[in-house]
Each structure stands twice: as structure tokens, then as C-alpha cells.
Scaffold this motif. Structure first.
Motif, PDB file in Angstrom:
ATOM      1  N   VAL A  22      31.405  40.547  30.097  1.00 36.52           N
ATOM      2  CA  VAL A  22      32.133  40.673  30.791  1.00 36.52           C
ATOM      3  C   VAL A  22      33.227  40.280  30.745  1.00 36.52           C
ATOM      4  N   TYR A  23      34.180  40.376  30.415  1.00 31.76           N
ATOM      5  CA  TYR A  23      35.987  39.408  30.278  1.00 31.76           C
ATOM      6  C   TYR A  23      36.488  39.808  31.571  1.00 31.76           C
ATOM      7  N   TYR A  24      35.961  38.397  32.971  1.00 32.11           N
ATOM      8  CA  TYR A  24      36.293  38.623  34.623  1.00 32.11           C
ATOM      9  C   TYR A  24      37.830  37.492  34.385  1.00 32.11           C
ATOM     10  N   VAL A  25      38.891  37.624  34.690  1.00 29.50           N
ATOM     11  CA  VAL A  25      39.099  36.546  34.683  1.00 29.50           C
ATOM     12  C   VAL A  25      40.839  36.772  35.055  1.00 29.50           C
ATOM     13  N   ALA A  26      41.737  36.110  36.073  1.00 28.14           N
ATOM     14  CA  ALA A  26      42.636  36.006  36.849  1.00 28.14           C
ATOM     15  C   ALA A  26      43.942  36.602  35.148  1.00 28.14           C
ATOM     16  N   THR A  27      44.604  37.120  35.834  1.00 26.58           N
ATOM     17  CA  THR A  27      45.790  37.698  35.385  1.00 26.58           C
ATOM     18  C   THR A  27      46.863  37.800  35.661  1.00 26.58           C
ATOM     19  N   SER A  28      48.451  37.143  35.218  1.00 23.46           N
ATOM     20  CA  SER A  28      49.712  37.946  35.974  1.00 23.46           C
ATOM     21  C   SER A  28      49.810  39.187  35.793  1.00 23.46           C
ATOM     22  N   ASP A  83      50.769  25.320  29.164  1.00 24.09           N
ATOM     23  CA  ASP A  83      49.891  24.399  29.183  1.00 24.09           C
ATOM     24  C   ASP A  83      48.631  24.175  29.568  1.00 24.09           C
ATOM     25  N   GLY A  84      47.626  25.497  30.477  1.00 26.12           N
ATOM     26  CA  GLY A  84      47.224  25.908  30.759  1.00 26.12           C
ATOM     27  C   GLY A  84      47.109  25.675  32.246  1.00 26.12           C
ATOM     28  N   ASP A  85      47.693  26.002  32.718  1.00 29.75           N
ATOM     29  CA  ASP A  85      48.242  25.325  34.236  1.00 29.75           C
ATOM     30  C   ASP A  85      48.165  27.105  35.061  1.00 29.75           C
ATOM     31  N   PHE A  86      47.056  27.252  35.541  1.00 27.29           N
ATOM     32  CA  PHE A  86      46.885  28.576  36.650  1.00 27.29           C
ATOM     33  C   PHE A  86      47.001  28.487  37.871  1.00 27.29           C
TER      34      PHE A  86
END
Length: 198
Positions: free
Chosen positions: A5-11, A20-23
Motif C-alpha cells: 500500500v502506497y500511503y502518502v501525503a501529496t499536494s 529538497d524533500g521538505d514536506f
């Protein structure tokens, strides 16, 4: 067989972090976090579990896999045992990692590693990032759970970076969470799509 399961925050525009990898631009509404960590307490990083009062055992996942850049913030916080020592943690990288019995470095083909992992007994496997690793594992991803934040980044690290193989999913649920976050769940190879409000 276990699900990946790809569980991730996104815009809204499909970026999981800036270049830069900053979320940190994603809102961290306490009400949103309560809902998400009540559902999946195992996804709460170890260093904030006590302050947030998250004590429940894993509900869906017992393993997490990530790329080196996704693991790096844990190391930056001095968490050599990773952010999720209550799960089996796998970090895909060719670079060395600090010695830890709680983190397994995966330097071989990640797709073959995950395919073997899915055949082993256990709960589902959480793919928590990043975009490069997601592209390598996309054909193995059974479900996408996207926490769509009400922000536009314009550029950054995409949800999936550089995949040459298209993958089809169906929207099976869409939930409005506190803080304006929309949790969209997509499944591979399922029947008619549906939606729900939570």
C-alpha cells in the motif's frame, strides 16, 4: 498474499515534497492527525507517539519500506533505529546506514525483494516513499491511499518519478478529513468504483 500500500501525503498537483524533500508545507492539523493515527497508529513516528498519545498496536501494517531520502529525517533527529521501530523497517539504498537491529538495508533489486516479502505471512506492507522507489515498485502496488493536502507546490518530488509503465487503478473511496485533507483510496484490479464520505 500481503498487499503493498502506497500511503502518502501529496499536494493537489501530485508532489509529495518540495525539490529538497521538505514536506513541512503540508498542514499538520491536530484533528487530521488524530483521525489518521486512530486508523493507522503504526504510521505515527516513534518520537511523537507519546506527545500525541498514540499507544495502539499496529492495525494494518507490520512492515514499512522506504528510500534513503525518506529515511533521512529520522537519522537527522538522531533516530538510528528509524522512525518506526515498532514495524519491520526496510530502507532501499546502496549507501551504508548506521548500525541498527531495527532497520534492514535493502541493496538488491527492490522489486524482487518486495515480491518475496508479499508472499511471506503477515499484515500489509506500507510503502511510505519516495517517488523514485514508488516508480520501481509501481507494478507491485495493490492500493494507493493518497492524503491530498489543499496546497499546490508547482514543482518538487512527484508521487511517482520516472515510471515508464502505466498502471491503472480505480477510486474506491474518497473521504473528507478535518483540515481540508482528502483521503483517496485507489485499488488495482477491482470492480466498479464507489465513494464514501467519512
Amino acid at each position: 498474499m500481503r498487499n503493498l500500500v502506497y500511503y502518502v501525503a501529496t499536494s493537489i498537483d501530485g508532489f509529495i515534497a518540495d525539490a529538497d524533500g521538505d514536506f513541512s508545507v503540508f498542514p499538520q492539523d491536530p484533528a487530521t492527525l488524530r483521525v489518521l493515527f486512530d486508523r493507522y497508529p503504526e504510521t505515527c513516528p516513534v518520537h511523537v507517539r507519546e506527545p500525541l498519545g498514540v499507544t495502539a498496536p499496529p492495525r494494518r501494517f507490520d512492515a514499512v519500506i522506504m528510500g534513503r531520502r525518506t529515511h533521512q529525517p529520522a537519522l537527522d533527529h538522531g533516530l538510528t533505529d528509524g522512525a518506526y521501530p515498532h514495524l519491520a523497517q526496510y530502507v532501499v539504498t546502496h549507501s551504508p546506514l548506521p548500525d541498527s537491529p531495527a532497520v534492514q538495508r535493502v541493496s538488491e533489486d527492490p522489486a524482487q525483494f518486495v515480491a518475496d516479502l508479499k508472499r511471506q505471512p503477515g499484515k500489509d506492507i506500507w510503502l511510505c516513499g519516495g517517488g523514485d522507489l514508488a516508480a520501481q515498485l509501481l507494478h507491485l502496488v495493490d492500493e494507493l491511499q493518497l492524503k491530498v493536502n489543499p496546497v499546490l507546490l508547482g514543482s518538487g518530488i512527484p508521487l511517482v518519478r520516472g515510471s515508464k509503465v502505466p498502471a491503472s487503478y480505480r477510486l474506491v473511496q474518497s473521504e473528507q478529513l478535518p483540515g481540508g485533507v482528502l483521503l483517496n483510496t485507489y485499488r488495482k484490479g477491482c470492480g466498479a468504483a464507489g465513494s464514501g464520505r467519512g
